[in-house]
Enzyme design. Structure first.
Site, short mmCIF file in Angstrom:
data_model
loop_
_atom_site.label_atom_id
_atom_site.label_comp_id
_atom_site.label_asym_id
_atom_site.label_seq_id
_atom_site.Cartn_x
_atom_site.Cartn_y
_atom_site.Cartn_z
N ARG A 154 49.84 3.17 69.28
CA ARG A 154 48.47 2.94 69.71
C ARG A 154 47.57 3.18 68.50
O ARG A 154 47.91 3.98 67.63
CB ARG A 154 48.08 3.89 70.84
CG ARG A 154 48.94 3.79 72.09
CD ARG A 154 48.51 4.82 73.12
NE ARG A 154 49.29 4.72 74.36
CZ ARG A 154 50.36 5.44 74.64
NH1 ARG A 154 50.80 6.36 73.75
NH2 ARG A 154 51.01 5.30 75.77
N LYS A 178 49.19 10.02 74.43
CA LYS A 178 48.26 10.38 75.50
C LYS A 178 48.65 11.72 76.11
O LYS A 178 49.83 12.03 76.25
CB LYS A 178 48.29 9.30 76.59
CG LYS A 178 47.62 7.99 76.17
CD LYS A 178 47.61 7.00 77.32
CE LYS A 178 46.87 5.73 76.93
NZ LYS A 178 46.87 4.75 78.04
N HIS A 249 46.09 -3.43 69.31
CA HIS A 249 47.06 -3.39 70.40
C HIS A 249 48.00 -4.58 70.36
O HIS A 249 49.13 -4.51 70.87
CB HIS A 249 46.32 -3.34 71.75
CG HIS A 249 46.89 -2.32 72.68
ND1 HIS A 249 46.94 -0.97 72.40
CD2 HIS A 249 47.48 -2.45 73.90
CE1 HIS A 249 47.50 -0.31 73.39
NE2 HIS A 249 47.85 -1.20 74.31
N ARG A 252 51.13 -3.64 68.73
CA ARG A 252 51.96 -2.84 69.64
C ARG A 252 52.71 -3.76 70.62
O ARG A 252 53.91 -3.59 70.85
CB ARG A 252 51.06 -1.85 70.38
CG ARG A 252 51.77 -0.91 71.36
CD ARG A 252 50.78 0.19 71.75
NE ARG A 252 51.12 0.85 72.98
CZ ARG A 252 51.96 1.89 73.08
NH1 ARG A 252 52.56 2.35 72.00
NH2 ARG A 252 52.18 2.47 74.25
N HIS A 275 55.42 5.30 77.08
CA HIS A 275 54.94 4.94 78.41
C HIS A 275 55.40 5.98 79.43
O HIS A 275 56.56 6.37 79.44
CB HIS A 275 55.48 3.57 78.82
CG HIS A 275 54.82 2.42 78.13
ND1 HIS A 275 55.43 1.20 77.96
CD2 HIS A 275 53.60 2.30 77.55
CE1 HIS A 275 54.62 0.38 77.31
NE2 HIS A 275 53.51 1.03 77.05
N TYR A 284 56.72 -6.50 79.32
CA TYR A 284 57.30 -7.20 78.18
C TYR A 284 58.46 -8.11 78.59
O TYR A 284 58.81 -9.03 77.87
CB TYR A 284 57.71 -6.21 77.09
CG TYR A 284 56.50 -5.48 76.58
CD1 TYR A 284 55.56 -6.14 75.78
CD2 TYR A 284 56.24 -4.17 76.95
CE1 TYR A 284 54.41 -5.51 75.37
CE2 TYR A 284 55.08 -3.53 76.53
CZ TYR A 284 54.18 -4.20 75.74
OH TYR A 284 53.02 -3.57 75.33
#
Length: 306
Positions: A154, A178, A249, A252, A275, A284
């Site tokens: 990110r 995160k 992004h 990514r 994730h 994806y």
């Protein structure tokens, strides 16, 4: 003229001239902004006389979105309004009206799976090759974009990456994602090579206190902002002749898509990307199917024209 009127006038010029949006899109954005201004006005009159565009918080925006739902506004329209508000605060941040973006964590309602834009390996190489290494920040930018793509970071993880978290011998980097969750991500030899080349230039930068361990530094000796990385990518994509609407992004997304196309396990991709849920990574698989469909359309003999 009230300060808010002056800000909105400048914002209109920004989206008309710099963003080159169509006039009907501009009017839609301004109408959405009017909804936010009405919310602020009602809050002022009821309990918060000092509330303004500049001191609005994430909590205030959540309340604003909740009111949109209460008014019966559909999810797609809510998403458009939130998109317009995000665009407005991006402008406020660029022009220095605010120092932090309260819309950063604001999520749009789910309105179906949207397959994100991805770059081909050739397009990634074209962007990297478009960087002028004779410029002071050239090698930094090349190393930075190589890391962004090679590790699927990110942009927030990229700009906070520390030199001490790059393990050259082991070929791993430690990333803080995160919720301050840390993960180890493999890093490619080309990315490590570009970092080593960049360190010569980095040693010439006068580093500000508190940023000594930040890997990618601005010319002022501080961490780069996410907006700066966004602009660097936009500029290099333009120089490379790429017309796709890309952002940090996109690198990514491209990282994950290329891994999947190469046969990587979805669970491994989830771990590398940080994730929380495998369902986030599963988008994806949609990209991969779309890629295969396009390959068949473009290359199968039954689909060839003429």
């Amino acid at each position: 003229m009230k300060e808010s009127d002056n800000i909105i006038r400048k914002y209109k010029q920004f989206i008309l001239l710099e963003k080159s949006l169509a006039s009907n899109t501009v009017e839609a954005y301004l109408q959405d902004l009017d909804k936010l201004l009405s919310f602020i006005q009602s809050e002022r009159e009821s309990r918060r006389p000092d509330l303004s565009l500049q001191n609005l918080t994430y909590g205030d925006l959540q309340q604003f979105v909740a009111q949109l739902k209460d008014q019966g506004i559909q999810a797609r329209s809510q998403a458009r309004i939130i998109s317009g508000i995000k665009s407005f605060y991006y402008f406020l941040l660029l022009d220095g009206y605010v120092t932090a973006d309260p819309t950063e964590l604001l999520e749009s309602p789910k309105i179906g799976t949207k397959i994100p834009e991805v770059l081909t390996v050739g397009e990634i190489n074209d962007i990297l090759d478009s960087i002028d290494l004779s410029q002071p920040e050239g090698q930094r930018n090349r190393a930075m974009l190589e890391v962004l793509y090679s590790c699927g970071l990110r942009v927030s993880e990229l700009v906070t990456l520390r030199y001490s978290d790059v393990f050259f011998e082991e070929e791993f980097i430690k990333v803080e994602g995160k919720g301050s969750k840390q993960r180890l991500v493999p890093i490619s030899q080309p990315a490590l090579h570009e970092i080593k080349n960049y360190l010569y230039d980095r040693n010439l930068v006068k580093v500000k206190k508190g940023f000594e361990d930040i890997l990618f530094l601005s010319r002022r000796g501080t961490a780069l902002s996410r907006i700066m990385v966004f602009h660097i990518i936009k500029q290099q994509a333009e120089l490379a002749g790429i017309r796709k609407n890309i952002s940090p992004h996109t690198f990514r997304h491209s990282f994950a898509t290329h891994l999947l196309q190469g046969g990587a396990d979805l669970r491994a991709i989830q771990l590398m990307m940080g994730h929380e849920s495998i369902s986030t990574t599963e988008i994806y698989t949609h990209i991969d199917r779309e890629f295969l469909r396009e390959e068949i359309i473009n290359h199968h003999p039954r689909n060839r024209k003429g």
